[in-house]
Design an enzyme around this catalytic site. Structure first.
Site, short mmCIF file in Angstrom:
data_model
loop_
_atom_site.label_atom_id
_atom_site.label_comp_id
_atom_site.label_asym_id
_atom_site.label_seq_id
_atom_site.Cartn_x
_atom_site.Cartn_y
_atom_site.Cartn_z
N ASN A 123 -70.21 85.58 35.42
CA ASN A 123 -69.94 86.93 35.96
C ASN A 123 -71.20 87.58 36.53
O ASN A 123 -71.20 88.77 36.82
CB ASN A 123 -69.33 87.82 34.87
CG ASN A 123 -70.29 88.02 33.68
OD1 ASN A 123 -71.41 87.50 33.69
ND2 ASN A 123 -69.85 88.76 32.68
N ASP B 250 -82.39 87.56 24.22
CA ASP B 250 -81.24 88.18 23.54
C ASP B 250 -80.92 87.51 22.21
O ASP B 250 -81.45 86.44 21.89
CB ASP B 250 -80.00 88.17 24.47
CG ASP B 250 -79.89 86.91 25.30
OD1 ASP B 250 -80.40 85.87 24.85
OD2 ASP B 250 -79.30 86.95 26.37
C1 F6R Z 1 -78.87 83.38 27.08
C2 F6R Z 1 -78.70 84.30 28.21
C3 F6R Z 1 -77.51 84.17 29.11
C4 F6R Z 1 -77.36 82.74 29.67
C5 F6R Z 1 -76.14 82.64 30.57
C6 F6R Z 1 -75.93 81.23 31.08
O1 F6R Z 1 -80.04 83.68 26.37
O2 F6R Z 1 -79.50 85.17 28.37
O3 F6R Z 1 -77.65 85.07 30.19
O4 F6R Z 1 -78.51 82.39 30.36
O5 F6R Z 1 -74.99 83.06 29.89
O6 F6R Z 1 -75.66 80.38 29.99
P1 F6R Z 1 -75.53 78.81 30.17
O7 F6R Z 1 -76.88 78.30 30.57
O8 F6R Z 1 -75.11 78.31 28.83
O9 F6R Z 1 -74.51 78.58 31.25
#
Ligand code: F6R
Length: 247
Positions: free
Chosen positions: A136, A67
């Protein structure tokens, strides 16, 4: 789907890096789909260390990212282009021609999404997808309610996601929209490894893995149906699962 619970974040990162390294040794031209965020940083650090020690080459691999924020140019400090360059792609022997991150600043974002999806197809599909999970239950930026049949597209970020990510932006103004690889594309990966660390992920992990039905309200729950999906958790992230599930 398998669940593995490791004692702590270090063990989680070590195991995740070992899986990626093993797959690349089996197939040096593997196609990887990768996340940003806090969780994978330990894995990236270990993969960089393996490369520096001469134990692993990424030169023939193809990389896609999950993303990018809509509107951010690739040199914006909060962009995922910069994150990946600073934490991974810029520190290994990756071939720039085979590194793909969605262009958040594309003039025609819809065309960019189609181009990105086609590039994944042309690369032969994803061999290994590594994911984090949002509080979430989101994966990539597929927020609750995202269709399981979705492909790479422009999405609106959940308010809760924007709050979590706000610290990366001036005056806490995080973008409202992003480009994300869709759930169908993630699900078609030949192998999926979801990483979760910390007590603030325990609820989302339990909802994805054991509670209720597989549902678009919890995007990560689709992975229950994946033939080669693994949830790699540390003990805190697995703390709402109950005893019997950990191996
Ligand atoms: C980022 C992504 C998100 C993160 C998720 C967890 O490229 O795709 O889905 O993996 O928001 O983020 P962290 O690891 O920062 O808790």
């Amino acid at each position: 789907m398998k669940i593995r619970v490791l004692p702590d974040y270090d063990a989680l990162s070590e195991t995740a890096a070992a899986v990626v390294a093993e797959r690349l040794r089996e197939k040096p031209s593997a196609v990887l789909l990768l996340p940003t965020g806090t969780t994978p940083l330990g894995m990236y650090r270990r993969l960089v260390a393996l490369h520096r020690s001469g134990a692993l080459s990424f030169a023939r691999a193809t990389f896609f990212n999950l993303d990018e924020y809509l509107g951010l140019p690739p040199d914006h400090p909060a962009s995922y282009h910069v994150y990946m360059r600073e934490n991974f792609y810029g520190l290994i022997d990756s071939d720039p021609a085979r590194v793909h991150v969605p262009r958040g600043d594309a003039l025609d974002p819809e065309a960019e999404c189609l181009r990105y999806e086609a590039a994944i197809r042309e690369a032969g599909g994803i061999d290994l997808c590594v994911l984090g999970i949002g509080r979430n239950g989101h994966i990539g930026f597929n927020e609750p309610g995202a269709p399981f049949v979705s492909r790479t597209r422009v999405v609106r970020l959940a308010e809760s996601t924007r709050r979590v990510n706000a610290a990366d932006f001036e005056a806490d103004r995080s973008p409202e929209r992003a480009i994300t690889v869709g759930l169908a594309t993630i699900f078609e990966a030949r192998e999926v490894l979801l990483l979760a660390s910390g007590a603030n992920k325990a609820g989302a992990v339990a909802a994805a893995v054991v509670e209720g039905e597989v549902s678009e309200n919890i995007p990560a729950s689709v992975l229950r149906r994946h033939p080669k999906g693994t949830f790699l958790l540390d003990e805190d992230a697995g703390s709402d699962l109950g005893g019997g599930l950990a191996d």
